[in-house]
Scaffold this motif. Structure first.
Motif, PDB file in Angstrom:
ATOM      1  N   THR A  88       2.041  11.711 -13.451  1.00  0.00           N
ATOM      2  CA  THR A  88       0.784  11.018 -13.144  1.00  0.00           C
ATOM      3  C   THR A  88      -0.354  12.014 -12.922  1.00  0.00           C
ATOM      4  N   GLU A  89      -1.590  11.513 -13.115  1.00  0.00           N
ATOM      5  CA  GLU A  89      -2.756  12.358 -12.831  1.00  0.00           C
ATOM      6  C   GLU A  89      -2.814  12.671 -11.337  1.00  0.00           C
ATOM      7  N   GLY A  90      -2.284  11.745 -10.514  1.00  0.00           N
ATOM      8  CA  GLY A  90      -2.289  11.968  -9.069  1.00  0.00           C
ATOM      9  C   GLY A  90      -1.476  13.190  -8.687  1.00  0.00           C
ATOM     10  N   ALA A 140      -0.657  15.695 -10.635  1.00  0.00           N
ATOM     11  CA  ALA A 140      -1.324  16.886 -11.186  1.00  0.00           C
ATOM     12  C   ALA A 140      -2.452  17.338 -10.258  1.00  0.00           C
ATOM     13  N   ALA A 141      -3.195  16.385  -9.720  1.00  0.00           N
ATOM     14  CA  ALA A 141      -4.309  16.725  -8.827  1.00  0.00           C
ATOM     15  C   ALA A 141      -3.808  17.293  -7.504  1.00  0.00           C
ATOM     16  N   VAL A 142      -2.692  16.756  -6.999  1.00  0.00           N
ATOM     17  CA  VAL A 142      -2.117  17.268  -5.746  1.00  0.00           C
ATOM     18  C   VAL A 142      -1.643  18.711  -5.945  1.00  0.00           C
ATOM     19  N   VAL A 143      -0.973  18.973  -7.071  1.00  0.00           N
ATOM     20  CA  VAL A 143      -0.489  20.327  -7.360  1.00  0.00           C
ATOM     21  C   VAL A 143      -1.671  21.289  -7.532  1.00  0.00           C
ATOM     22  N   ALA A 144      -2.733  20.822  -8.199  1.00  0.00           N
ATOM     23  CA  ALA A 144      -3.922  21.663  -8.378  1.00  0.00           C
ATOM     24  C   ALA A 144      -4.532  22.023  -7.026  1.00  0.00           C
ATOM     25  N   ALA A 145      -4.489  21.084  -6.073  1.00  0.00           N
ATOM     26  CA  ALA A 145      -5.099  21.315  -4.761  1.00  0.00           C
ATOM     27  C   ALA A 145      -4.216  22.133  -3.827  1.00  0.00           C
ATOM     28  N   PHE A 146      -2.878  21.928  -3.908  1.00  0.00           N
ATOM     29  CA  PHE A 146      -1.991  22.519  -2.901  1.00  0.00           C
ATOM     30  C   PHE A 146      -0.978  23.520  -3.452  1.00  0.00           C
ATOM     31  N   GLY A 147      -0.941  23.677  -4.772  1.00  0.00           N
ATOM     32  CA  GLY A 147      -0.028  24.658  -5.364  1.00  0.00           C
ATOM     33  C   GLY A 147       1.326  24.068  -5.714  1.00  0.00           C
ATOM     34  N   LEU A 159      -5.711  17.321   5.003  1.00  0.00           N
ATOM     35  CA  LEU A 159      -5.380  15.896   4.941  1.00  0.00           C
ATOM     36  C   LEU A 159      -6.513  15.130   4.241  1.00  0.00           C
ATOM     37  N   ALA A 160      -7.745  15.521   4.534  1.00  0.00           N
ATOM     38  CA  ALA A 160      -8.905  14.876   3.892  1.00  0.00           C
ATOM     39  C   ALA A 160      -8.897  15.128   2.386  1.00  0.00           C
ATOM     40  N   VAL A 161      -8.489  16.325   1.976  1.00  0.00           N
ATOM     41  CA  VAL A 161      -8.389  16.644   0.544  1.00  0.00           C
ATOM     42  C   VAL A 161      -7.342  15.736  -0.121  1.00  0.00           C
ATOM     43  N   LEU A 162      -6.192  15.610   0.528  1.00  0.00           N
ATOM     44  CA  LEU A 162      -5.131  14.753  -0.018  1.00  0.00           C
ATOM     45  C   LEU A 162      -5.594  13.298  -0.106  1.00  0.00           C
ATOM     46  N   ASN A 163      -6.227  12.814   0.968  1.00  0.00           N
ATOM     47  CA  ASN A 163      -6.707  11.428   0.970  1.00  0.00           C
ATOM     48  C   ASN A 163      -7.744  11.186  -0.126  1.00  0.00           C
ATOM     49  N   ALA A 164      -8.578  12.196  -0.381  1.00  0.00           N
ATOM     50  CA  ALA A 164      -9.606  12.062  -1.421  1.00  0.00           C
ATOM     51  C   ALA A 164      -8.980  11.952  -2.810  1.00  0.00           C
ATOM     52  N   ILE A 165      -7.768  12.482  -2.965  1.00  0.00           N
ATOM     53  CA  ILE A 165      -7.050  12.350  -4.248  1.00  0.00           C
ATOM     54  C   ILE A 165      -6.354  10.999  -4.320  1.00  0.00           C
ATOM     55  N   VAL A 166      -5.618  10.672  -3.263  1.00  0.00           N
ATOM     56  CA  VAL A 166      -4.724   9.506  -3.315  1.00  0.00           C
ATOM     57  C   VAL A 166      -5.453   8.172  -3.127  1.00  0.00           C
ATOM     58  N   ALA A 187       0.823  -1.217   0.000  1.00  0.00           N
ATOM     59  CA  ALA A 187       0.000   0.000   0.000  1.00  0.00           C
ATOM     60  C   ALA A 187       0.857   1.268   0.000  1.00  0.00           C
ATOM     61  N   ASP A 188       1.924   1.281   0.803  1.00  0.00           N
ATOM     62  CA  ASP A 188       2.782   2.472   0.876  1.00  0.00           C
ATOM     63  C   ASP A 188       3.475   2.732  -0.461  1.00  0.00           C
ATOM     64  N   ARG A 189       3.963   1.662  -1.092  1.00  0.00           N
ATOM     65  CA  ARG A 189       4.660   1.825  -2.376  1.00  0.00           C
ATOM     66  C   ARG A 189       3.697   2.344  -3.455  1.00  0.00           C
ATOM     67  N   ILE A 190       2.486   1.798  -3.475  1.00  0.00           N
ATOM     68  CA  ILE A 190       1.493   2.242  -4.462  1.00  0.00           C
ATOM     69  C   ILE A 190       1.140   3.709  -4.225  1.00  0.00           C
ATOM     70  N   ALA A 191       1.020   4.091  -2.953  1.00  0.00           N
ATOM     71  CA  ALA A 191       0.701   5.491  -2.634  1.00  0.00           C
ATOM     72  C   ALA A 191       1.783   6.433  -3.165  1.00  0.00           C
ATOM     73  N   ARG A 192       3.033   5.964  -3.203  1.00  0.00           N
ATOM     74  CA  ARG A 192       4.113   6.779  -3.773  1.00  0.00           C
ATOM     75  C   ARG A 192       4.032   6.778  -5.301  1.00  0.00           C
ATOM     76  N   GLU A 193       3.736   5.606  -5.878  1.00  0.00           N
ATOM     77  CA  GLU A 193       3.695   5.482  -7.337  1.00  0.00           C
ATOM     78  C   GLU A 193       2.618   6.361  -7.974  1.00  0.00           C
ATOM     79  N   VAL A 194       1.461   6.479  -7.313  1.00  0.00           N
ATOM     80  CA  VAL A 194       0.343   7.201  -7.944  1.00  0.00           C
ATOM     81  C   VAL A 194       0.529   8.720  -7.950  1.00  0.00           C
ATOM     82  N   VAL A 195       1.593   9.201  -7.287  1.00  0.00           N
ATOM     83  CA  VAL A 195       1.876  10.648  -7.351  1.00  0.00           C
ATOM     84  C   VAL A 195       3.283  10.905  -7.905  1.00  0.00           C
ATOM     85  N   GLU A 196       3.791   9.975  -8.709  1.00  0.00           N
ATOM     86  CA  GLU A 196       5.087  10.194  -9.356  1.00  0.00           C
ATOM     87  C   GLU A 196       4.934  11.226 -10.473  1.00  0.00           C
ATOM     88  N   PRO A 197       6.046  11.849 -10.902  1.00  0.00           N
ATOM     89  CA  PRO A 197       5.973  12.838 -11.987  1.00  0.00           C
ATOM     90  C   PRO A 197       5.272  12.260 -13.219  1.00  0.00           C
TER      91      PRO A 197
END
Length: 201
Positions: free
Chosen positions: A43-45, A47-54, A80-87, A31-41
């Motif tokens: 990825t849509e993940g 992009a969504a994190v940057v859109a939410a947090f700058g 944190l809830a916003v981040l979790n809703a993305i990831v 689970a931890d490794r996948i959580a890192r993979e889905v926000v690698e350069p």
């Protein structure tokens, strides 16, 4: 397919057990490794994190600056809830894809550090808990991971208790033992998991 939830306290040696199970042929979903993979350069993940947090949460190499993001979300439950809703949905989708790709008689081991804390035991056919004496955990964290004793104790205190983990366990692997003995115990557990995976449903 047999779905196995693998968990254990920090420093209990869960990663060694998962490595041994993979050596036997288990399909590991970390689970931890996948959580890192889905926000690698790229990825849509990410992009969504940057859109939410700058763009401030990006490191110089274009990857995610995890300490920076952590400093933003861990002191603010709403963020944190916003981040979790993305990831979380991305992790869920990737997990399902890995499960679907596994063979029908595969033993699929989900490495889930907070399985006990998040009440996830019912999601798995079998829950395997890697157990170690708190003194052993503390020693490993300080000696092998270079943590201060204070940090190590704080990390341990933030997790479920040893008793809570053992309560949800179908199988307990004692890791207060030499590596050779641990290997023998994992061999036994693998035989049992493999037998269950091949049993007619």
């Amino acid at each position: 397919m047999l779905s196995v939830g693998l968990t254990g306290g920090i420093g209990a040696g869960k990663s060694e057990v998962s490595r041994l199970l993979v050596g036997h042929g288990a399909v590991l979903i970390d689970a931890d490794r996948i959580a890192r993979e889905v926000v690698e350069p790229g990825t849509e993940g990410l992009a969504a994190v940057v859109a939410a947090f700058g763009e401030d949460v990006l490191a110089e190499d274009g990857g995610l600056d995890r300490p920076k993001l952590g400093s933003i979300v861990f002191s603010d439950p709403e963020k944190l809830a916003v981040l979790n809703a993305i990831v979380h949905p991305l992790v869920g989708a990737r997990t399902r894809a890995l499960e679907e790709a596994a063979a029908e008689d595969a033993v699929v081991v989900h490495d889930v550090p907070l399985l006990t804390e998040n009440g996830l035991a019912s999601l798995y056919d079998v829950v395997v808990v890697v157990d170690a004496d708190p003194a052993t955990q503390l020693d490993r964290l300080v000696r092998l991971r270079g943590m201060t004793e204070q940090d190590a104790r704080a990390r341990m205190a933030a997790q479920a208790t040893r008793e809570q983990r053992r309560e949800i366990a179908d199988v307990v692997i004692d890791n207060d033992v030499p590596l050779e003995e641990l290997r023998r115990r994992v061999d036994e557990v693998w035989d049992e998991l493999s037998r269950r995976a091949h049993a007619p449903r």
